[in-house]
Motif scaffolding. Structure first.
Motif, PDB file in Angstrom:
ATOM      1  N   VAL A  54     -52.495 -44.258 -11.687  1.00  0.00           N
ATOM      2  CA  VAL A  54     -53.701 -44.917 -11.170  1.00  0.00           C
ATOM      3  C   VAL A  54     -54.508 -43.963 -10.287  1.00  0.00           C
ATOM      4  CG1 VAL A  54     -54.453 -46.718  -9.547  1.00  0.00           C
ATOM      5  CG2 VAL A  54     -52.855 -47.281 -11.387  1.00  0.00           C
ATOM      6  N   GLN A  55     -53.811 -43.154  -9.489  1.00  0.00           N
ATOM      7  CA  GLN A  55     -54.491 -42.242  -8.567  1.00  0.00           C
ATOM      8  C   GLN A  55     -54.872 -40.910  -9.199  1.00  0.00           C
ATOM      9  OE1 GLN A  55     -51.609 -42.008  -5.394  1.00  0.00           O
ATOM     10  NE2 GLN A  55     -52.088 -44.061  -4.653  1.00  0.00           N
ATOM     11  N   GLY A  56     -54.514 -40.712 -10.458  1.00  0.00           N
ATOM     12  CA  GLY A  56     -54.854 -39.466 -11.134  1.00  0.00           C
ATOM     13  C   GLY A  56     -53.914 -38.322 -10.806  1.00  0.00           C
ATOM     14  N   ASN A  57     -52.788 -38.597 -10.192  1.00  0.00           N
ATOM     15  CA  ASN A  57     -51.813 -37.561  -9.872  1.00  0.00           C
ATOM     16  C   ASN A  57     -50.848 -37.309 -11.027  1.00  0.00           C
ATOM     17  OD1 ASN A  57     -52.880 -37.329  -7.274  1.00  0.00           O
ATOM     18  ND2 ASN A  57     -51.557 -38.967  -6.514  1.00  0.00           N
ATOM     19  N   MET A  58     -50.972 -38.113 -12.065  1.00  0.00           N
ATOM     20  CA  MET A  58     -50.142 -37.999 -13.255  1.00  0.00           C
ATOM     21  C   MET A  58     -50.997 -38.470 -14.431  1.00  0.00           C
ATOM     22  SD  MET A  58     -46.615 -40.144 -13.734  1.00  0.00           S
ATOM     23  CE  MET A  58     -45.563 -39.944 -15.128  1.00  0.00           C
ATOM     24  N   ASP A  59     -50.889 -37.798 -15.539  1.00  0.00           N
ATOM     25  CA  ASP A  59     -51.645 -38.218 -16.721  1.00  0.00           C
ATOM     26  C   ASP A  59     -51.205 -39.614 -17.141  1.00  0.00           C
ATOM     27  OD1 ASP A  59     -53.019 -35.835 -16.825  1.00  0.00           O
ATOM     28  OD2 ASP A  59     -51.672 -34.927 -18.300  1.00  0.00           O
ATOM     29  N   TYR A  60     -52.171 -40.407 -17.579  1.00  0.00           N
ATOM     30  CA  TYR A  60     -51.853 -41.736 -18.094  1.00  0.00           C
ATOM     31  C   TYR A  60     -50.986 -41.572 -19.336  1.00  0.00           C
ATOM     32  CZ  TYR A  60     -52.268 -46.068 -20.670  1.00  0.00           C
ATOM     33  OH  TYR A  60     -51.972 -47.201 -21.378  1.00  0.00           O
ATOM     34  N   ASP A  61     -49.908 -42.322 -19.387  1.00  0.00           N
ATOM     35  CA  ASP A  61     -48.988 -42.319 -20.523  1.00  0.00           C
ATOM     36  C   ASP A  61     -48.618 -43.779 -20.778  1.00  0.00           C
ATOM     37  OD1 ASP A  61     -46.519 -42.469 -21.979  1.00  0.00           O
ATOM     38  OD2 ASP A  61     -45.989 -40.439 -21.344  1.00  0.00           O
ATOM     39  N   ALA A  62     -49.121 -44.326 -21.868  1.00  0.00           N
ATOM     40  CA  ALA A  62     -48.917 -45.746 -22.151  1.00  0.00           C
ATOM     41  C   ALA A  62     -47.439 -46.113 -22.210  1.00  0.00           C
ATOM     42  CB  ALA A  62     -49.601 -46.120 -23.468  1.00  0.00           C
ATOM     43  N   ASP A  63     -46.611 -45.259 -22.807  1.00  0.00           N
ATOM     44  CA  ASP A  63     -45.180 -45.568 -22.912  1.00  0.00           C
ATOM     45  C   ASP A  63     -44.512 -45.590 -21.538  1.00  0.00           C
ATOM     46  OD1 ASP A  63     -45.328 -45.806 -25.686  1.00  0.00           O
ATOM     47  OD2 ASP A  63     -44.731 -43.712 -26.030  1.00  0.00           O
ATOM     48  N   ALA A  64     -44.809 -44.587 -20.721  1.00  0.00           N
ATOM     49  CA  ALA A  64     -44.210 -44.531 -19.380  1.00  0.00           C
ATOM     50  C   ALA A  64     -44.727 -45.674 -18.509  1.00  0.00           C
ATOM     51  CB  ALA A  64     -44.511 -43.180 -18.721  1.00  0.00           C
ATOM     52  N   ALA A  65     -46.009 -45.971 -18.621  1.00  0.00           N
ATOM     53  CA  ALA A  65     -46.588 -47.064 -17.830  1.00  0.00           C
ATOM     54  C   ALA A  65     -45.994 -48.404 -18.248  1.00  0.00           C
ATOM     55  CB  ALA A  65     -48.109 -47.082 -17.991  1.00  0.00           C
ATOM     56  N   THR A  66     -45.855 -48.609 -19.537  1.00  0.00           N
ATOM     57  CA  THR A  66     -45.288 -49.866 -20.033  1.00  0.00           C
ATOM     58  C   THR A  66     -43.821 -50.006 -19.620  1.00  0.00           C
ATOM     59  OG1 THR A  66     -46.836 -49.868 -21.873  1.00  0.00           O
ATOM     60  CG2 THR A  66     -44.895 -51.258 -22.111  1.00  0.00           C
ATOM     61  N   ALA A  67     -43.085 -48.911 -19.674  1.00  0.00           N
ATOM     62  CA  ALA A  67     -41.678 -48.951 -19.259  1.00  0.00           C
ATOM     63  C   ALA A  67     -41.560 -49.291 -17.772  1.00  0.00           C
ATOM     64  CB  ALA A  67     -40.997 -47.619 -19.565  1.00  0.00           C
ATOM     65  N   ALA A  68     -42.360 -48.637 -16.941  1.00  0.00           N
ATOM     66  CA  ALA A  68     -42.306 -48.898 -15.499  1.00  0.00           C
ATOM     67  C   ALA A  68     -42.722 -50.333 -15.193  1.00  0.00           C
ATOM     68  CB  ALA A  68     -43.203 -47.908 -14.746  1.00  0.00           C
ATOM     69  N   ALA A  69     -43.782 -50.787 -15.833  1.00  0.00           N
ATOM     70  CA  ALA A  69     -44.239 -52.164 -15.621  1.00  0.00           C
ATOM     71  C   ALA A  69     -43.195 -53.159 -16.123  1.00  0.00           C
ATOM     72  CB  ALA A  69     -45.579 -52.391 -16.307  1.00  0.00           C
ATOM     73  N   GLY A  70     -42.566 -52.858 -17.243  1.00  0.00           N
ATOM     74  CA  GLY A  70     -41.510 -53.722 -17.768  1.00  0.00           C
ATOM     75  C   GLY A  70     -40.329 -53.813 -16.805  1.00  0.00           C
ATOM     76  N   ASN A  71     -40.012 -52.694 -16.165  1.00  0.00           N
ATOM     77  CA  ASN A  71     -38.937 -52.714 -15.162  1.00  0.00           C
ATOM     78  C   ASN A  71     -39.302 -53.616 -13.987  1.00  0.00           C
ATOM     79  OD1 ASN A  71     -37.273 -50.992 -16.609  1.00  0.00           O
ATOM     80  ND2 ASN A  71     -38.020 -49.158 -15.569  1.00  0.00           N
ATOM     81  N   ILE A  72     -40.566 -53.586 -13.588  1.00  0.00           N
ATOM     82  CA  ILE A  72     -41.012 -54.439 -12.482  1.00  0.00           C
ATOM     83  C   ILE A  72     -40.920 -55.909 -12.881  1.00  0.00           C
ATOM     84  CG2 ILE A  72     -42.999 -55.045 -11.036  1.00  0.00           C
ATOM     85  CD1 ILE A  72     -43.718 -52.004 -11.136  1.00  0.00           C
ATOM     86  N   VAL A  73     -41.278 -56.212 -14.120  1.00  0.00           N
ATOM     87  CA  VAL A  73     -41.141 -57.592 -14.603  1.00  0.00           C
ATOM     88  C   VAL A  73     -39.672 -58.015 -14.511  1.00  0.00           C
ATOM     89  CG1 VAL A  73     -41.279 -59.102 -16.629  1.00  0.00           C
ATOM     90  CG2 VAL A  73     -43.172 -57.561 -16.096  1.00  0.00           C
ATOM     91  N   LYS A  74     -38.780 -57.171 -14.987  1.00  0.00           N
ATOM     92  CA  LYS A  74     -37.349 -57.504 -14.957  1.00  0.00           C
ATOM     93  C   LYS A  74     -36.864 -57.688 -13.519  1.00  0.00           C
ATOM     94  CE  LYS A  74     -36.334 -55.127 -19.289  1.00  0.00           C
ATOM     95  NZ  LYS A  74     -37.563 -54.393 -19.580  1.00  0.00           N
ATOM     96  N   LEU A  75     -37.275 -56.806 -12.637  1.00  0.00           N
ATOM     97  CA  LEU A  75     -36.874 -56.922 -11.232  1.00  0.00           C
ATOM     98  C   LEU A  75     -37.383 -58.221 -10.620  1.00  0.00           C
ATOM     99  CD1 LEU A  75     -37.522 -53.251 -10.115  1.00  0.00           C
ATOM    100  CD2 LEU A  75     -35.301 -54.423 -10.070  1.00  0.00           C
TER     101      LEU A  75
END
Length: 156
Positions: A54-75
């Motif tokens: 989001v802050q531009g410190n890392m390239d957007y990666d749909a797979d990595a973003a979806t995995a991280a968001a999915g982990n938050i859903v599970k948590l």
């Protein structure tokens, strides 16, 4: 052979003393507090990935973003009730930052937890759609996290 007995006895004694010291150090933080701190660390780890994108410190990666968001859903869907045992707040446990108001307003806490889950699910959907949807969803997820922390977490 006779030297082995005192050595074995000394090692066994040292192991018992070390084991007792380790057990005592863990006894200071109740398992419920340790578990919820671990859950919060996992939230922070996954939010770090999303935040970097989001802050531009890392390239957007749909797979990595979806995995991280999915982990938050599970948590956010963990049956966390046992982690919030009465008597494990900041007023009773040094390692805790949970304010006593949590146990006084449990209906509000549960409502905020449900809002967090909804924001996490929206984040998971947005994570696969692109950087701009991810950025918008991050604001809502951050607001959901902050709503609970603002009222129910002791400042550092």
């Amino acid at each position: 052979m006779t030297m082995m007995k005192p050595l074995a006895l000394g090692l066994a004694t040292a192991a018992l003393v070390a084991g007792a010291a380790i057990a005592e150090s863990h006894a200071e933080t109740p398992p419920a507090v340790g578990a919820r701190k671990a859950q919060m660390q996992l939230y922070a780890f996954n939010l770090g990935t999303l935040g970097a994108m989001v802050q531009g410190n890392m390239d957007y990666d749909a797979d990595a973003a979806t995995a991280a968001a999915g982990n938050i859903v599970k948590l956010s869907t963990l049956a966390a009730g046992p982690m919030w045992a009465p008597g494990t707040g900041a007023d009773a446990v040094e390692a805790s930052r949970a304010l006593p108001a949590i146990w006084e307003n449990m209906d509000d806490v549960i409502s905020k937890a449900m809002a967090l889950n909804e924001a996490a699910m929206a984040m998971e959907t947005a994570a696969a759609e692109g950087l701009e949807p991810l950025q918008a969803a991050m604001k809502d997820l951050g607001a959901a996290c902050g709503a609970c922390h603002k009222e129910y977490r002791e400042p550092e």
